[in-house]
Scaffold this motif. Structure first.
Motif, PDB file in Angstrom:
ATOM      1  N   UNK A  62       0.818  -1.213   0.000  1.00  0.00           N
ATOM      2  CA  UNK A  62       0.000   0.000   0.000  1.00  0.00           C
ATOM      3  C   UNK A  62       0.855   1.268   0.000  1.00  0.00           C
ATOM      4  N   UNK A  63       1.981   1.237   0.719  1.00  0.00           N
ATOM      5  CA  UNK A  63       2.791   2.460   0.798  1.00  0.00           C
ATOM      6  C   UNK A  63       3.859   2.555  -0.298  1.00  0.00           C
ATOM      7  N   UNK A  64       3.898   1.552  -1.187  1.00  0.00           N
ATOM      8  CA  UNK A  64       4.801   1.622  -2.330  1.00  0.00           C
ATOM      9  C   UNK A  64       6.209   1.142  -2.053  1.00  0.00           C
ATOM     10  N   UNK A  65       6.450   0.559  -0.875  1.00  0.00           N
ATOM     11  CA  UNK A  65       7.793   0.053  -0.571  1.00  0.00           C
ATOM     12  C   UNK A  65       8.157  -1.134  -1.453  1.00  0.00           C
ATOM     13  N   UNK A  66       7.159  -1.865  -1.910  1.00  0.00           N
ATOM     14  CA  UNK A  66       7.369  -2.974  -2.828  1.00  0.00           C
ATOM     15  C   UNK A  66       6.588  -2.683  -4.114  1.00  0.00           C
ATOM     16  N   UNK A  67       7.222  -2.932  -5.247  1.00  0.00           N
ATOM     17  CA  UNK A  67       6.599  -2.579  -6.526  1.00  0.00           C
ATOM     18  C   UNK A  67       5.347  -3.408  -6.787  1.00  0.00           C
ATOM     19  N   UNK A  68       4.288  -2.733  -7.161  1.00  0.00           N
ATOM     20  CA  UNK A  68       3.039  -3.384  -7.551  1.00  0.00           C
ATOM     21  C   UNK A  68       2.594  -2.832  -8.898  1.00  0.00           C
ATOM     22  N   UNK A 125      12.297 -17.266 -13.091  1.00  0.00           N
ATOM     23  CA  UNK A 125      11.516 -17.282 -14.327  1.00  0.00           C
ATOM     24  C   UNK A 125      10.014 -17.368 -14.062  1.00  0.00           C
ATOM     25  N   UNK A 126       9.621 -17.427 -12.790  1.00  0.00           N
ATOM     26  CA  UNK A 126       8.206 -17.612 -12.472  1.00  0.00           C
ATOM     27  C   UNK A 126       7.385 -16.397 -12.877  1.00  0.00           C
ATOM     28  N   UNK A 127       6.091 -16.589 -12.929  1.00  0.00           N
ATOM     29  CA  UNK A 127       5.174 -15.520 -13.294  1.00  0.00           C
ATOM     30  C   UNK A 127       4.959 -14.536 -12.155  1.00  0.00           C
ATOM     31  N   UNK A 128       4.018 -13.604 -12.326  1.00  0.00           N
ATOM     32  CA  UNK A 128       3.793 -12.549 -11.329  1.00  0.00           C
ATOM     33  C   UNK A 128       3.251 -13.080 -10.021  1.00  0.00           C
ATOM     34  N   UNK A 129       3.664 -12.435  -8.931  1.00  0.00           N
ATOM     35  CA  UNK A 129       3.237 -12.832  -7.596  1.00  0.00           C
ATOM     36  C   UNK A 129       1.842 -12.290  -7.289  1.00  0.00           C
ATOM     37  N   UNK A 130       1.103 -13.064  -6.506  1.00  0.00           N
ATOM     38  CA  UNK A 130      -0.220 -12.637  -6.087  1.00  0.00           C
ATOM     39  C   UNK A 130      -0.160 -11.366  -5.246  1.00  0.00           C
ATOM     40  N   UNK A 131      -1.058 -10.455  -5.522  1.00  0.00           N
ATOM     41  CA  UNK A 131      -1.268  -9.171  -4.829  1.00  0.00           C
ATOM     42  C   UNK A 131      -0.164  -8.154  -5.101  1.00  0.00           C
ATOM     43  N   UNK A 132       0.726  -8.465  -6.031  1.00  0.00           N
ATOM     44  CA  UNK A 132       1.694  -7.454  -6.475  1.00  0.00           C
ATOM     45  C   UNK A 132       1.512  -7.188  -7.969  1.00  0.00           C
ATOM     46  N   UNK A 133       1.809  -8.192  -8.800  1.00  0.00           N
ATOM     47  CA  UNK A 133       1.633  -8.039 -10.241  1.00  0.00           C
ATOM     48  C   UNK A 133       0.346  -8.695 -10.761  1.00  0.00           C
ATOM     49  N   UNK A 134      -0.329  -9.427  -9.908  1.00  0.00           N
ATOM     50  CA  UNK A 134      -1.635  -9.979 -10.283  1.00  0.00           C
ATOM     51  C   UNK A 134      -2.523  -9.982  -9.052  1.00  0.00           C
ATOM     52  N   UNK A 135      -3.815 -10.080  -9.271  1.00  0.00           N
ATOM     53  CA  UNK A 135      -4.770  -9.882  -8.186  1.00  0.00           C
ATOM     54  C   UNK A 135      -4.657 -10.943  -7.103  1.00  0.00           C
ATOM     55  N   UNK A 136      -4.941 -10.496  -5.875  1.00  0.00           N
ATOM     56  CA  UNK A 136      -4.924 -11.364  -4.714  1.00  0.00           C
ATOM     57  C   UNK A 136      -6.312 -11.753  -4.249  1.00  0.00           C
ATOM     58  N   UNK A 137      -6.411 -12.124  -2.979  1.00  0.00           N
ATOM     59  CA  UNK A 137      -7.580 -12.841  -2.461  1.00  0.00           C
ATOM     60  C   UNK A 137      -8.657 -11.956  -1.848  1.00  0.00           C
ATOM     61  N   UNK A 138      -8.514 -10.629  -1.892  1.00  0.00           N
ATOM     62  CA  UNK A 138      -9.594  -9.757  -1.435  1.00  0.00           C
ATOM     63  C   UNK A 138     -10.622  -9.560  -2.554  1.00  0.00           C
ATOM     64  N   UNK A 139     -11.099 -10.662  -3.120  1.00  0.00           N
ATOM     65  CA  UNK A 139     -12.121 -10.617  -4.152  1.00  0.00           C
ATOM     66  C   UNK A 139     -12.877 -11.935  -4.129  1.00  0.00           C
ATOM     67  N   UNK A 140     -13.983 -11.994  -4.852  1.00  0.00           N
ATOM     68  CA  UNK A 140     -14.879 -13.139  -4.718  1.00  0.00           C
ATOM     69  C   UNK A 140     -14.391 -14.390  -5.439  1.00  0.00           C
TER      70      UNK A 140
END
Length: 367
Positions: A62-68, A125-140
Motif C-alpha cells: 500500500x505504501x509503495x515500498x514494494x513494486x506493484x 523465471x516464475x510468473x507474477x506474484x499474487x497481490x503485487x503483479x496480479x490480483x490477490x484474495x480480497x475478491x470473490x
C-alpha cells in the motif's frame, strides 16, 4: 468450459465481482467491481474465495515500498473452493478446499526448481506474484496455480488455513532454515505477532526450547499463552535481554534466532542473543538490515534470509498444525467492505494476531 488455444473458457459466472484494491500508493484500499476471471490456463484453478487474511506485507504494498502493478487486489493469503480447473490439473477436484500459493508458472527447469525443496519458490523465471503483479484474495473469485496450491486438511477450517497461506509458510520455512534439533534453544524476536506466535507453537511441536521477545504488552502475553519457555520485554534494552538469555542458556546463548520484528534494533538483539557460530534467520520486508560487525566477524553469526516454502513443505506444516492442535490467534472481520477498516487497524496496531476476512459466509457456515 470450452478449450481454445490451451485456455479454458469459464461459463456460468457473473460478469463482474466485488474486490478491494490498491489504486494509488499511500491511499486506502478501495471497494470496486472488476471483471470476473473468464479463462483458465492448463494448470490454473479457479477458487470461490471463502476466507482471506491480511499480511503485514499488505502495508508495504500500500505504501509503495514494494513494486506493484496498480490497480491490484490485495491479500496473498487466500482460501476457497475449487469451482473450475484447467485441463492439466490432476491433483485437485471440483469442490476441494484449497490454500492458495502465492507464486505462478515456475519454469520447472532452473537450478532453483530442480534444486533442494527449500529453493523451489525462488525461481527467477516464475510468473507474477499474487497481490503485487496480479490480483490477490480480497475478491470473490481468484485464479491460482494448482502446482503451488495445497489441499486444506479435513480437520482444518478456512479461518485457520487462510493466515497459514503466508504467515504460516513464512515462519515455518524460517524455522526449517535454523536446522535445529529437539532439545536445542530457539529465540524469536517479535514472538507475539502474527508470525511469531505461530513460530513459538511450531518450535514447541518440534521439541525446541523457545525464548520469545516482544515490545508490546499484548505481544508478551500472547507469547506466554502459546507456550514460550521464557518471555522477555525488549523494552528493557538489548543488554538486559542478552543477560537474561545467557543466564537461562548456561552462558552460551540460543542456538538460533528468528527475527520477525521489523523494529530497527531487532536484528542487533537477535544476533546478540545467538551463541557463537549460531544462526540468525531474517524474515521482515521493507527496510535495510543493521547488524553490528562484531557479531558477524568476531562471533561468526551466520545470517540467513527466508521467504516462503514449497508446496510440499507447506503441506507438512498443515499436517503439523492439525496433529498438534496449533492455534492461530485471529481477529475476524466479516465481508469485503470491512477490509479498509482492517488495514487501517493493522497499521495502527489495533488488533492482536492475524486479521482474517470472511468473504463467503455460506462457505464458512457449511464447515
Amino acid at each position: 468450459m470450452a478449450n481454445t488455444s490451451g485456455q479454458a473458457t469459464i461459463k456460468g459466472l457473473p460478469d463482474s465481482m466485488r474486490a478491494c484494491q490498491i489504486l494509488e500508493y499511500n491511499k486506502p484500499h478501495q471497494l470496486r467491481r472488476i471483471p470476473t476471471p473468464d479463462t483458465l490456463k492448463p494448470y490454473d484453478l479457479l477458487l470461490k474465495i471463502a476466507v482471506s487474511s491480511l499480511c503485514h506485507s499488505d502495508l508495504e504494498y500500500q505504501n509503495g515500498a514494494l513494486d506493484c502493478t496498480l490497480p491490484v487486489t490485495g491479500s496473498h493469503e487466500g482460501t476457497g473452493v475449487v469451482i473450475a480447473k484447467g485441463d492439466a490439473v490432476t491433483r485437485f477436484a471440483i469442490g476441494d478446499r484449497i490454500m492458495a500459493g502465492q507464486t505462478f508458472d515456475r519454469c520447472g527447469e532452473c537450478d532453483d526448481c530442480k534444486g533442494p525443496e527449500k529453493y523451489q519458490h525462488y525461481c527467477e523465471q516464475q510468473g507474477p506474484m499474487m497481490s503485487t503483479q496480479r490480483n490477490g484474495a480480497f475478491q470473490e473469485y481468484l485464479v491460482v496455480d494448482a502446482r503451488q496450491a495445497c489441499r486444506i486438511p479435513d480437520q482444518m477450517s478456512f479461518l485457520t488455513a487462510a493466515p497459514l497461506a503466508c504467515a504460516g509458510i513464512t515462519i515455518w520455512r524460517a524455522l526449517l532454515q535454523t536446522e535445529l534439533k529437539s532439545g536445542q534453544w530457539l529465540g524469536i524476536v517479535g514472538s507475539g505477532g502474527g508470525l511469531g506466535h505461530l513460530g513459538v507453537q511450531f518450535a514447541k511441536a518440534k521439541g525446541l526450547n523457545v525464548i520469545g521477545t516482544d515490545a508490546r504488552d499484548d505481544g508478551l502475553s500472547l507469547s506466554r499463552a502459546v507456550g514460550a519457555d521464557l518471555v522477555l520485554d525488549a523494552r528493557l534494552g538489548k543488554q538486559e535481554v542478552v543477560r537474561e538469555v545467557f543466564k537461562v542458556t548456561g552462558g552460551r546463548g540460543v542456538d538460533a534466532t528468528i527475527t520477525v520484528s521489523d523494529a530497527k534494533p531487532a536484528t542487533a538483539t537477535a544476533c546478540a542473543i545467538t551463541r557463537r557460530h549460531g544462526t540468525m534467520v531474517y524474515v521482515p520486508v521493507g527496510h535495510e538490515v543493521c547488524i553490528p560487525f562484531q557479531d558477524i566477524i568476531f562471533r561468526d553469526i551466520c545470517v540467513k534470509g527466508s521467504f516462503l516454502c514449497s508446496p510440499k513443505e507447506a503441506t507438512e506444516m498443515l499436517d503439523l498444525v492439525v496433529k498438534h492442535n496449533i492455534k492461530v490467534n485471529t481477529t475476524i472481520f466479516h465481508g469485503i467492505e470491512e477490509i479498509p477498516k482492517a488495514v487501517d487497524m493493522l497499521r495502527r496496531g489495533k488488533y492482536q494476531g492475524k486479521g482474517v476476512i470472511v468473504i463467503d459466509e455460506d462457505a464458512v457456515k457449511r464447515e
